[in-house]
Design a protein around this motif. Sequence first.
Motif, PDB file in Angstrom:
ATOM      1  N   PHE A 108     -13.456  60.943   9.849  1.00 26.69           N
ATOM      2  CA  PHE A 108     -14.483  60.128  10.545  1.00 26.69           C
ATOM      3  C   PHE A 108     -15.146  61.444  11.330  1.00 26.69           C
ATOM      4  CE2 PHE A 108     -15.652  56.617  13.440  1.00 26.69           C
ATOM      5  CZ  PHE A 108     -16.991  56.697  13.058  1.00 26.69           C
ATOM      6  N   LEU A 109     -16.488  61.841  11.036  1.00 24.01           N
ATOM      7  CA  LEU A 109     -16.971  62.917  11.950  1.00 24.01           C
ATOM      8  C   LEU A 109     -17.878  62.455  12.989  1.00 24.01           C
ATOM      9  CD1 LEU A 109     -18.438  64.884   8.743  1.00 24.01           C
ATOM     10  CD2 LEU A 109     -16.537  65.264  10.176  1.00 24.01           C
ATOM     11  N   ASN A 110     -18.843  61.514  12.768  1.00 23.55           N
ATOM     12  CA  ASN A 110     -19.615  60.983  14.010  1.00 23.55           C
ATOM     13  C   ASN A 110     -20.443  59.588  13.558  1.00 23.55           C
ATOM     14  OD1 ASN A 110     -22.239  61.991  12.715  1.00 23.55           O
ATOM     15  ND2 ASN A 110     -21.370  64.072  13.320  1.00 23.55           N
ATOM     16  N   ALA A 111     -21.116  59.371  14.452  1.00 20.66           N
ATOM     17  CA  ALA A 111     -22.055  58.257  14.260  1.00 20.66           C
ATOM     18  C   ALA A 111     -23.267  58.230  14.942  1.00 20.66           C
ATOM     19  CB  ALA A 111     -21.241  56.819  14.756  1.00 20.66           C
ATOM     20  N   ASN A 112     -24.470  57.700  14.604  1.00 17.35           N
ATOM     21  CA  ASN A 112     -25.636  57.648  15.210  1.00 17.35           C
ATOM     22  C   ASN A 112     -26.539  56.342  15.356  1.00 17.35           C
ATOM     23  OD1 ASN A 112     -27.745  59.268  16.711  1.00 17.35           O
ATOM     24  ND2 ASN A 112     -28.773  59.715  14.728  1.00 17.35           N
ATOM     25  N   TYR A 113     -27.574  56.082  16.218  1.00 10.96           N
ATOM     26  CA  TYR A 113     -28.232  54.891  15.889  1.00 10.96           C
ATOM     27  C   TYR A 113     -29.612  55.266  15.570  1.00 10.96           C
ATOM     28  CZ  TYR A 113     -25.657  51.156  18.356  1.00 10.96           C
ATOM     29  OH  TYR A 113     -24.656  50.051  18.727  1.00 10.96           O
TER      30      TYR A 113
END
Length: 256
Positions: A212-217
């Motif tokens: 799991f690397l990252n997340a963004n809105y």
Amino acid sequence: MIQKLLINISQVIQTELAGLITQPDNHIVALPITETQLQSLPLIGIYPSKLEINQNFKQSSSSQPTLQQLHQEIDNPQPNLIYQLAQTPIKGSILCHLVIEKQQNLLQEDTDFNIDYQQRTISFKKKLAKVDKIKLDYSFMSVCIIREFTQEFFVDIIDSNLDNIEKFSSLISGIILTNNDELIGDFNSHFQANPYQSNQIISNLTISYIHFLNANYNNFTNSFKFQLKFQVKGQLNLSRTVRESILPIQTIKLYS
């Protein structure tokens, strides 16, 4: 490279979220979400992204044919059928055993069975009515190339309610990470049994981890999108069968 993995992930998420989303198979898909689908929220789309091949991986990178060994089994064989071989055997190299009530019986090529080396098939003259299994061991020539690959994939979670976005993103992260070993095992088992295969080329995939690397809105007019970004690392194994029936070089002693 990893579409089979993403299909498995979408199915696991559908099962886990069945109590929270009505008709989850309509809301959770292994595809990018299109604008025409935004009328039916929540939506969860799982799809692949950037693929990178490691050019510095040296193992098995030769384009010269090498001698390979293969074991193949046929369960519950039926009489009068022609069976496909996984590779093109070197003529005279095949050992064929019939397993009858745990006893192995060695057969002779041209006497008990025939090999069609052009079509890569085996057929039997001997009756197979009481045979439990056929075991085949043979040599074949192939060019083998192995490359490490890294591929990213996204999980897009789209909803008009930010609380739902947070709930689904948290649950989906947990679903993927806690099922990591099962997802990897299912993927590797599938490709071991069912590699991509043409007339001479076999492409086999294995993966070793999911991160799991990252997340963004992102904001839309009437909804929100939260994008989870994951990374998969594995190996791409490519081989090309050399169809010529080349016999392996043997050591010959000369006496004066």
